[in-house]
Every structure is written in structure tokens, then in C-alpha cells.
Design an enzyme around this catalytic site. Structure first.
Site, PDB file in Angstrom:
ATOM      1  N   LEU A   2      18.011  -6.003   5.979  1.00 47.83           N
ATOM      2  CA  LEU A   2      18.576  -6.353   4.923  1.00 47.83           C
ATOM      3  C   LEU A   2      19.900  -6.490   5.441  1.00 47.83           C
ATOM      4  O   LEU A   2      20.298  -5.788   6.630  1.00 47.83           O
ATOM      5  CB  LEU A   2      18.616  -4.389   4.185  1.00 47.83           C
ATOM      6  CG  LEU A   2      17.489  -4.309   3.507  1.00 47.83           C
ATOM      7  CD1 LEU A   2      17.953  -3.035   2.517  1.00 47.83           C
ATOM      8  CD2 LEU A   2      17.585  -5.240   2.087  1.00 47.83           C
ATOM      9  N   GLU A  39       1.125   7.095   7.101  1.00 43.80           N
ATOM     10  CA  GLU A  39       2.221   6.658   6.701  1.00 43.80           C
ATOM     11  C   GLU A  39       2.588   6.831   4.981  1.00 43.80           C
ATOM     12  O   GLU A  39       2.886   7.702   4.374  1.00 43.80           O
ATOM     13  CB  GLU A  39       2.764   5.249   6.648  1.00 43.80           C
ATOM     14  CG  GLU A  39       2.507   4.610   8.111  1.00 43.80           C
ATOM     15  CD  GLU A  39       2.547   2.924   7.917  1.00 43.80           C
ATOM     16  OE1 GLU A  39       3.010   2.503   6.976  1.00 43.80           O
ATOM     17  OE2 GLU A  39       2.196   2.533   8.940  1.00 43.80           O
ATOM     18  N   HIS A  96       8.226   3.231   9.512  1.00 41.86           N
ATOM     19  CA  HIS A  96       8.070   2.280  10.296  1.00 41.86           C
ATOM     20  C   HIS A  96       6.482   2.576  10.929  1.00 41.86           C
ATOM     21  O   HIS A  96       6.382   4.147  11.488  1.00 41.86           O
ATOM     22  CB  HIS A  96       9.113   2.249  11.074  1.00 41.86           C
ATOM     23  CG  HIS A  96       9.089   0.988  12.582  1.00 41.86           C
ATOM     24  ND1 HIS A  96       8.715  -0.402  12.421  1.00 41.86           N
ATOM     25  CD2 HIS A  96       8.605   1.036  13.597  1.00 41.86           C
ATOM     26  CE1 HIS A  96       8.777  -0.426  13.555  1.00 41.86           C
ATOM     27  NE2 HIS A  96       7.907  -0.092  14.248  1.00 41.86           N
ATOM     28  N   SER A 150       1.233  -1.276   0.020  1.00 45.52           N
ATOM     29  CA  SER A 150      -0.161  -0.017  -0.101  1.00 45.52           C
ATOM     30  C   SER A 150       0.981   1.332  -0.137  1.00 45.52           C
ATOM     31  O   SER A 150       0.253   2.353  -0.094  1.00 45.52           O
ATOM     32  CB  SER A 150      -1.141   0.103   1.294  1.00 45.52           C
ATOM     33  OG  SER A 150      -0.197  -0.220   2.144  1.00 45.52           O
ATOM     34  N   ARG A 165      21.110 -16.072   3.138  1.00 46.54           N
ATOM     35  CA  ARG A 165      20.762 -14.244   2.872  1.00 46.54           C
ATOM     36  C   ARG A 165      21.444 -13.314   1.777  1.00 46.54           C
ATOM     37  O   ARG A 165      21.341 -12.645   1.213  1.00 46.54           O
ATOM     38  CB  ARG A 165      21.200 -13.369   4.551  1.00 46.54           C
ATOM     39  CG  ARG A 165      20.779 -12.289   4.569  1.00 46.54           C
ATOM     40  CD  ARG A 165      20.748 -11.914   5.614  1.00 46.54           C
ATOM     41  NE  ARG A 165      19.446 -12.408   6.669  1.00 46.54           N
ATOM     42  CZ  ARG A 165      18.807 -11.500   6.723  1.00 46.54           C
ATOM     43  NH1 ARG A 165      18.216 -10.975   6.021  1.00 46.54           N
ATOM     44  NH2 ARG A 165      17.604 -12.709   7.882  1.00 46.54           N
ATOM     45  N   ARG A 182      12.280  -8.597   5.055  1.00 52.99           N
ATOM     46  CA  ARG A 182      13.374  -9.169   5.388  1.00 52.99           C
ATOM     47  C   ARG A 182      14.152  -8.107   5.578  1.00 52.99           C
ATOM     48  O   ARG A 182      14.086  -7.094   5.737  1.00 52.99           O
ATOM     49  CB  ARG A 182      13.699 -10.019   3.731  1.00 52.99           C
ATOM     50  CG  ARG A 182      13.513 -11.018   3.516  1.00 52.99           C
ATOM     51  CD  ARG A 182      14.264 -11.497   2.100  1.00 52.99           C
ATOM     52  NE  ARG A 182      14.947 -11.908   2.594  1.00 52.99           N
ATOM     53  CZ  ARG A 182      15.777 -12.855   2.397  1.00 52.99           C
ATOM     54  NH1 ARG A 182      14.942 -13.950   3.081  1.00 52.99           N
ATOM     55  NH2 ARG A 182      16.687 -12.671   2.883  1.00 52.99           N
TER      56      ARG A 182
END
Length: 201
Positions: free
Chosen positions: A93, A174, A109, A13, A65, A91
Site C-alpha cells: 500500500l 492465523e 504476517h 483463507s 500504483r 501489493r
């Protein structure tokens, strides 16, 4: 023209909000060069394709990873991505990844960092009993939800709220905050002093 790369794992979104802001001229001198997901069934990938944006799935399951990060960075470089926007990318980084795009990775966040980092931040805030929550756009460094804060928007916690209604109202902010933050960094009207991002007068 700045090339943005969007990393997402779900519906995206915030990706849609960024794309809408570019189309409406609220984010200027920028284009989304590509969208990358680690999940083939991420709705955001299909939305990117519908909008004519390059969309790429690089599955993370079953590989290290480092191997996954190198594949993602390779794709971003191939499309001349300058700024990376994390939009629900589930995930962490690696430090190596962050070092490939120093101070050029943004994340949003759903809390007022440094409060409530990590998963389920809205539920953490609600359960803790805070009266004000919100969202934070920050630069990404090697630590979780830690880099220099670009901007924050506050959201009051209402007596009628539960964690779901609070999350929905934070998400509205956000979508506004991310576009404002992207404009700020693309304009280069700031310096970073320690962990502080200071706007130039």
C-alpha cells in the site's frame, strides 16, 4: 455495526476465517461490506460472491500504483468501509493509501515480527533454524510489516517440519489470531504509544 473491507490477491483463507467468525458470533457488531482483489482469478472473489458479499476486482496490472490505490480507496469509501483487513493482498500500500485509513488497516504476517518480514516468511524462518515461529497481526503503517503489533501467536518448529508443514501450522493460528485481533480493535480497548499497542485495563 462496523463495516470491514477485505483486500486479497488469492484464495483468501483468512477472509474465510473472518467471515466464519462473524457468522458464528465470534466477531460481534461487524459485517464484511466488500471484498476487493487486484486479480480477477483470485479464488477469494468467487467465494465472496457465493456468500453474498459484494466482491470487486480492480486490476493493478498496467496502471500506476497511485491510480490503482485511488480506485481501491474510492470503492472502499463508497461502501462506507471503516476497517480494512489485508488477507493475502500481494501489493504494498502506498503511504497515501495508509493515510486515508490511519490506524484502521490490519495485516497478518506469518512470522513473529520484526523477524522475517516480506515474502516467504515461513521459509525464511525454517531456513534460519529458529525453534519457534508464529504469526503477527499488526496495524499497517507506511513501512513493510512494521506497524504496531496487536497480537502474536507462537508455533514450535518441529524436527519433522519442512517449510510447508510449518506454514500449514502457522496458518491454523492465523485464522484464530485475526478474529481475536479484530475484536480487540473494534472494541477500542487499547491506546497506541509510539509503536506499542497497550490494552486498557
Amino acid at each position: 455495526m462496523h463495516n470491514l473491507g477485505i483486500l486479497l490477491s488469492g484464495r483468501g483463507s483468512n477472509f474465510i476465517a473472518i467471515a466464519d467468525s462473524i457468522d458464528a458470533g465470534r466477531i460481534q457488531d461487524a459485517r464484511i461490506a466488500m471484498v476487493v482483489s487486484n486479480k480477477a482469478d483470485a479464488p477469494g472473489i468467487e467465494i465472496a460472491k457465493q456468500r453474498g458479499i459484494k466482491a470487486l476486482v480492480i486490476p493493478s496490472k498496467g496502471i500506476s500504483r497511485e491510480e490503482h490505490d485511488r480506485a481501491v480507496v474510492g470503492a472502499l469509501r463508497e461502501h462506507a468501509v471503516e476497517w480494512i483487513c489485508l488477507a493475502g493482498y500481494m501489493r504494498l500500500l502506498s503511504p497515501w493509501f495508509v493515510q486515508q485509513f490511519p490506524q484502521h488497516i490490519l495485516n497478518i504476517h506469518p512470522s513473529l515480527l520484526p523477524a522475517f518480514p516480506g515474502l516467504d516468511a515461513q521459509k525464511q524462518a525454517f531456513n534460519y533454524g529458529v525453534r519457534v515461529s508464529g504469526c503477527t497481526v499488526h496495524l499497517v503503517d507506511e513501512q513493510l510489516d512494521h506497524g504496531a503489533i496487536i497480537l502474536q501467536k507462537t508455533v514450535p518448529v518441529l524436527d519433522s517440519d519442512d517449510d510447508h508443514s510449518l506454514a500449514a501450522r502457522i496458518l491454523e493460528q492465523e485464522h484464530i489470531a485475526y478474529s481475536v485481533a479484530i475484536n480487540l480493535v473494534l472494541n477500542g480497548e487499547y491506546t497506541i504509544v509510539g509503536r506499542r499497542l497497550e490494552r486498557k485495563p
